[in-house]
Design an enzyme around this catalytic site. Structure first.
Site, mmCIF file in Angstrom:
data_model
loop_
_atom_site.group_PDB
_atom_site.id
_atom_site.type_symbol
_atom_site.label_atom_id
_atom_site.label_comp_id
_atom_site.label_asym_id
_atom_site.label_seq_id
_atom_site.Cartn_x
_atom_site.Cartn_y
_atom_site.Cartn_z
ATOM 1 N N HIS A 1 0.795 -1.237 0.000
ATOM 2 C CA HIS A 1 0.000 0.000 0.000
ATOM 3 C C HIS A 1 0.824 1.282 0.000
ATOM 4 C CE1 HIS A 1 -3.434 -2.460 0.169
ATOM 5 N NE2 HIS A 1 -3.662 -2.479 1.482
ATOM 6 N N HIS B 1 -9.842 2.140 -0.138
ATOM 7 C CA HIS B 1 -9.702 1.062 0.840
ATOM 8 C C HIS B 1 -10.669 1.207 2.022
ATOM 9 C CE1 HIS B 1 -7.550 -1.838 3.411
ATOM 10 N NE2 HIS B 1 -6.821 -2.170 2.355
ATOM 11 N N GLU C 1 -11.752 -3.735 -2.963
ATOM 12 C CA GLU C 1 -10.864 -2.745 -3.583
ATOM 13 C C GLU C 1 -10.708 -3.047 -5.071
ATOM 14 O OE1 GLU C 1 -7.155 -3.306 -1.427
ATOM 15 O OE2 GLU C 1 -8.391 -4.152 0.182
#
Length: 380
Positions: free
Chosen positions: A137, A209, A345
């Site tokens: 991420h 997210h 996602e």
């Protein structure tokens, strides 16, 4: 079952004494303080409201959706996302990317290493599933912990957030300029739209997210939520949750959500992918279609709330909240327990920079990266 218009539900709720919401106007976007960052910058929250009483609360810290308030089938309004009450929580080490815009590269990159145009780049290894380090991420300080420039647009009932990531930030090449726009429509859609440009070749996979629990009660499990994914293949992974490169069929496996199925029905099945992921934490390959199309449909049977997610990206990562452990205190001090929320996602394939057979994650100067994700809320 026939879906009821949410405006009708709101009116019915007012008559029966349930939670009453006025037909709030979108003519003004409310703004309030959300706390300060360690360097003294003030984070803010902007609230979008539509005529049906839906409210989306957005922060310039991480271009984050901090709350999404929607009615159930009886018209009762509740926040259906996990998160925090202030900027401090979102900046904490315990924040599992609640509601964030994640970048530069959402999901995992094996060993935190990739090659581009003959040069190898090394990124932070800030995640260790199965004891195997990887990049997750965007790194140690990804887009979710950066301050973005906010531009409210009252006419469009939208807020645009812009962030310029300098060359070399978190190890990524090129100066990347990213714009994220959230729009709340009168059709009860929250649109999340991204565009990005670069001055040098780079890789990216910018994703949204949010953690969803459509019951509106963060204490309840999402195992009884009903999920449909428009995907007949998924990406199996190794023990480090890195895709192997295969695209396996979901048919006759607990990975098959082509028909609406309760999340918890098969999550404890003895199946290799579930064992490695500790449950559902995989990318499903969406049925190829042009433009923006339905990717996922999530329903809480008790409240009747439904979330439909549409996208123009090739995959959706479904994560069942396997790493929520009740240790992180969120909104109103609630400690979010195991599998009390799930993520959906939309994205490019994980570890795409290391798999030439996957859709390309490379962005070059003169090109524009785009990603559209539409969240449509219903009640039935």
């Amino acid at each position: 079952m026939k879906t009821k218009p949410l405006m009708t539900l709101m009116a019915a709720a007012a008559l029966t004494g349930a939670a009453q919401i006025g037909t709030a106007s979108a003519e003004k976007i409310a703004m309030e303080s959300f706390g300060k960052t360690p360097d003294g910058k003030e984070a803010k929250v902007y609230t979008l409201t539509n005529k049906n009483g839906l409210r989306a609360k957005l922060s310039d810290l991480g271009a984050t959706l901090v709350a999404m308030e929607v009615p159930d089938k009886a018209g009762k309004v509740a926040d259906v996302t996990h998160g925090f009450d202030s900027a401090e929580g979102y900046l904490s080490e315990g924040n599992p990317y609640f509601g964030a815009t994640v970048g530069r590269f959402g999901n995992r990159i094996a060993k935190g290493v990739f090659s581009l145009n003959g040069k190898e780049y090394t990124l932070a290894t800030n995640n260790e599933p199965g004891g195997i380090p990887c990049h997750l991420h965007g790194g140690k300080v990804g887009f979710n912990k950066r301050m973005w420039k906010a531009e409210p647009d009252e006419k469009a009932n939208a807020v645009a957030f812009t962030y310029v990531s300098p060359d070399g930030e978190e190890g990524y090449p090129g100066t990347l300029t990213t714009k994220v726009t959230y729009t709340l429509t009168e059709a009860n859609e929250l649109k999340w739209e991204v565009s990005a440009t670069t001055d040098a070749p780079t890789v990216l996979n910018i994703v949204h997210h949010s953690y969803w629990n459509l019951s509106g009660d963060p204490k309840t499990t999402i195992n009884d939520h009903i999920l449909m994914l428009d995907a007949d293949k998924y990406l199996p992974t190794d023990a480090g949750l890195i895709p192997t490169g295969k695209l396996d069929p979901v048919k006759d496996t607990p990975m098959d959500f082509t028909k609406p199925t309760a999340i918890g029905d098969r999550v404890e099945t003895k199946f290799e992918a579930l064992k490695l992921g500790g449950g559902y934490d995989h990318a499903w390959v969406l049925t190829p279609k042009k433009g923006i199309r339905l990717a996922a449909r999530l329903k809480d049977p008790k409240s009747g709330r439904v979330l439909e997610i549409s996208t123009d990206k090739p995959a959706v990562q479904f994560y069942g909240g396997n790493f929520l452990d009740g240790k992180v205190a969120g909104k109103k001090g609630e400690k979010y327990a195991f599998r009390t929320a799930c993520c959906l996602e939309t994205e490019n394939f994980p570890d795409a920079p290391n798999h030439p057979e996957f859709p390309s994650a490379v962005l070059k100067p003169g090109e524009t990266y785009t990603h559209t994700m539409v969240h449509k809320f219903l009640a039935e």
